[in-house]
Motif scaffolding. Structure first.
Motif, PDB file in Angstrom:
ATOM      1  N   ASN A 205       0.800  -1.212   0.000  1.00  0.00           N
ATOM      2  CA  ASN A 205       0.000   0.000   0.000  1.00  0.00           C
ATOM      3  C   ASN A 205       0.836   1.266   0.000  1.00  0.00           C
ATOM      4  O   ASN A 205       0.301   2.361   0.015  1.00  0.00           O
ATOM      5  CB  ASN A 205      -0.940   0.015   1.216  1.00  0.00           C
ATOM      6  CG  ASN A 205      -1.983  -1.073   1.123  1.00  0.00           C
ATOM      7  OD1 ASN A 205      -2.500  -1.341   0.048  1.00  0.00           O
ATOM      8  ND2 ASN A 205      -2.270  -1.700   2.247  1.00  0.00           N
ATOM      9  N   GLU A 206       2.139   1.131   0.010  1.00  0.00           N
ATOM     10  CA  GLU A 206       3.027   2.286   0.063  1.00  0.00           C
ATOM     11  C   GLU A 206       3.330   2.800  -1.339  1.00  0.00           C
ATOM     12  O   GLU A 206       3.631   2.013  -2.240  1.00  0.00           O
ATOM     13  CB  GLU A 206       4.337   1.922   0.763  1.00  0.00           C
ATOM     14  CG  GLU A 206       4.158   1.440   2.191  1.00  0.00           C
ATOM     15  CD  GLU A 206       3.580   2.495   3.100  1.00  0.00           C
ATOM     16  OE1 GLU A 206       3.939   3.665   2.951  1.00  0.00           O
ATOM     17  OE2 GLU A 206       2.742   2.137   3.947  1.00  0.00           O
ATOM     18  N   VAL A 207       3.264   4.099  -1.530  1.00  0.00           N
ATOM     19  CA  VAL A 207       3.553   4.699  -2.826  1.00  0.00           C
ATOM     20  C   VAL A 207       4.964   4.356  -3.288  1.00  0.00           C
ATOM     21  O   VAL A 207       5.210   4.149  -4.479  1.00  0.00           O
ATOM     22  CB  VAL A 207       3.333   6.233  -2.766  1.00  0.00           C
ATOM     23  CG1 VAL A 207       3.780   6.896  -4.040  1.00  0.00           C
ATOM     24  CG2 VAL A 207       1.883   6.551  -2.459  1.00  0.00           C
ATOM     25  N   ASP A 208       5.897   4.240  -2.352  1.00  0.00           N
ATOM     26  CA  ASP A 208       7.285   3.927  -2.702  1.00  0.00           C
ATOM     27  C   ASP A 208       7.441   2.547  -3.334  1.00  0.00           C
ATOM     28  O   ASP A 208       8.456   2.259  -3.965  1.00  0.00           O
ATOM     29  CB  ASP A 208       8.184   4.014  -1.471  1.00  0.00           C
ATOM     30  CG  ASP A 208       8.329   5.433  -0.958  1.00  0.00           C
ATOM     31  OD1 ASP A 208       8.052   6.370  -1.733  1.00  0.00           O
ATOM     32  OD2 ASP A 208       8.731   5.603   0.203  1.00  0.00           O
ATOM     33  N   ASP A 209       6.458   1.680  -3.155  1.00  0.00           N
ATOM     34  CA  ASP A 209       6.521   0.333  -3.713  1.00  0.00           C
ATOM     35  C   ASP A 209       5.967   0.251  -5.132  1.00  0.00           C
ATOM     36  O   ASP A 209       6.046  -0.795  -5.769  1.00  0.00           O
ATOM     37  CB  ASP A 209       5.771  -0.650  -2.811  1.00  0.00           C
ATOM     38  CG  ASP A 209       6.441  -0.800  -1.462  1.00  0.00           C
ATOM     39  OD1 ASP A 209       7.686  -0.866  -1.429  1.00  0.00           O
ATOM     40  OD2 ASP A 209       5.736  -0.849  -0.449  1.00  0.00           O
ATOM     41  N   ILE A 210       5.396   1.333  -5.628  1.00  0.00           N
ATOM     42  CA  ILE A 210       4.862   1.371  -6.982  1.00  0.00           C
ATOM     43  C   ILE A 210       6.000   1.623  -7.966  1.00  0.00           C
ATOM     44  O   ILE A 210       6.855   2.465  -7.736  1.00  0.00           O
ATOM     45  CB  ILE A 210       3.781   2.466  -7.126  1.00  0.00           C
ATOM     46  CG1 ILE A 210       2.613   2.208  -6.170  1.00  0.00           C
ATOM     47  CG2 ILE A 210       3.297   2.581  -8.558  1.00  0.00           C
ATOM     48  CD1 ILE A 210       1.862   0.920  -6.448  1.00  0.00           C
ATOM     49  N   VAL A 211       6.005   0.869  -9.048  1.00  0.00           N
ATOM     50  CA  VAL A 211       6.992   1.039 -10.112  1.00  0.00           C
ATOM     51  C   VAL A 211       6.244   1.143 -11.437  1.00  0.00           C
ATOM     52  O   VAL A 211       5.065   0.817 -11.532  1.00  0.00           O
ATOM     53  CB  VAL A 211       7.999  -0.129 -10.157  1.00  0.00           C
ATOM     54  CG1 VAL A 211       8.799  -0.206  -8.866  1.00  0.00           C
ATOM     55  CG2 VAL A 211       7.318  -1.445 -10.454  1.00  0.00           C
ATOM     56  N   THR A 212       6.952   1.592 -12.458  1.00  0.00           N
ATOM     57  CA  THR A 212       6.374   1.597 -13.787  1.00  0.00           C
ATOM     58  C   THR A 212       6.994   0.459 -14.591  1.00  0.00           C
ATOM     59  O   THR A 212       8.129   0.051 -14.342  1.00  0.00           O
ATOM     60  CB  THR A 212       6.619   2.938 -14.503  1.00  0.00           C
ATOM     61  OG1 THR A 212       8.023   3.183 -14.572  1.00  0.00           O
ATOM     62  CG2 THR A 212       5.925   4.080 -13.771  1.00  0.00           C
ATOM     63  N   ALA A 213       6.220  -0.042 -15.514  1.00  0.00           N
ATOM     64  CA  ALA A 213       6.694  -1.108 -16.403  1.00  0.00           C
ATOM     65  C   ALA A 213       5.950  -0.967 -17.722  1.00  0.00           C
ATOM     66  O   ALA A 213       4.806  -0.507 -17.746  1.00  0.00           O
ATOM     67  CB  ALA A 213       6.424  -2.480 -15.794  1.00  0.00           C
ATOM     68  N   CYS A 214       6.585  -1.363 -18.803  1.00  0.00           N
ATOM     69  CA  CYS A 214       5.886  -1.294 -20.085  1.00  0.00           C
ATOM     70  C   CYS A 214       4.780  -2.355 -20.090  1.00  0.00           C
ATOM     71  O   CYS A 214       4.890  -3.408 -19.460  1.00  0.00           O
ATOM     72  CB  CYS A 214       6.852  -1.473 -21.247  1.00  0.00           C
ATOM     73  SG  CYS A 214       7.406  -3.145 -21.536  1.00  0.00           S
ATOM     74  N   PHE A 215       3.704  -2.027 -20.784  1.00  0.00           N
ATOM     75  CA  PHE A 215       2.543  -2.909 -20.841  1.00  0.00           C
ATOM     76  C   PHE A 215       2.944  -4.285 -21.356  1.00  0.00           C
ATOM     77  O   PHE A 215       2.518  -5.321 -20.831  1.00  0.00           O
ATOM     78  CB  PHE A 215       1.488  -2.293 -21.765  1.00  0.00           C
ATOM     79  CG  PHE A 215       0.077  -2.593 -21.378  1.00  0.00           C
ATOM     80  CD1 PHE A 215      -0.344  -3.877 -21.113  1.00  0.00           C
ATOM     81  CD2 PHE A 215      -0.840  -1.568 -21.312  1.00  0.00           C
ATOM     82  CE1 PHE A 215      -1.658  -4.143 -20.775  1.00  0.00           C
ATOM     83  CE2 PHE A 215      -2.158  -1.819 -20.973  1.00  0.00           C
ATOM     84  CZ  PHE A 215      -2.563  -3.108 -20.706  1.00  0.00           C
ATOM     85  N   GLY A 216       3.764  -4.315 -22.387  1.00  0.00           N
ATOM     86  CA  GLY A 216       4.189  -5.588 -22.960  1.00  0.00           C
ATOM     87  C   GLY A 216       4.944  -6.462 -21.975  1.00  0.00           C
ATOM     88  O   GLY A 216       4.801  -7.688 -21.990  1.00  0.00           O
TER      89      GLY A 216
END
Length: 107
Positions: free
Chosen positions: A59-70
């Protein structure tokens, strides 16, 4: 013009791509989903056409990452079934063995 094997594979993969956005579109996910194959239990298709693939354990914002859809699709190909999820909707399940539910996002 000669097309190498990798380009040919990408063309085939792109032809079979089920989503309206590109394979290269940025998605929001967690490190556990992107790198450790944790099961996805919550999918959000935002009104602005962003996608989120979440495991429900962080639930922490710091744990969110971005990744390409593919990249997400390659690790979790079952998400193909959500290619028709409308903007502003979510799909969720209790755990990896539970059935999926879909509904408009209330947030």
């Amino acid at each position: 013009h000669r097309v190498d094997r990798r380009q040919r594979q990408m063309c085939i993969r792109d032809r079979d791509w089920p989503f309206k956005c590109s394979r290269g579109q940025t998605t929001f996910t967690t490190r556990l989903v992107a790198k450790e194959n944790n099961p996805i239990v919550f999918i959000v298709h935002d009104e602005d056409d962003d996608w989120q693939f979440l495991c429900g354990t962080i639930n922490e914002v710091d744990d969110i990452v971005t990744a390409c859809f593919g990249c997400i699709y390659d690790r979790h190909p079952f998400i193909k079934q959500f290619s028709d999820l409308p903007k502003g909707w979510v799909a969720w399940r209790e755990d990896k063995d539970s059935p999926w539910h879909r509904e408009p996002n209330e947030e």
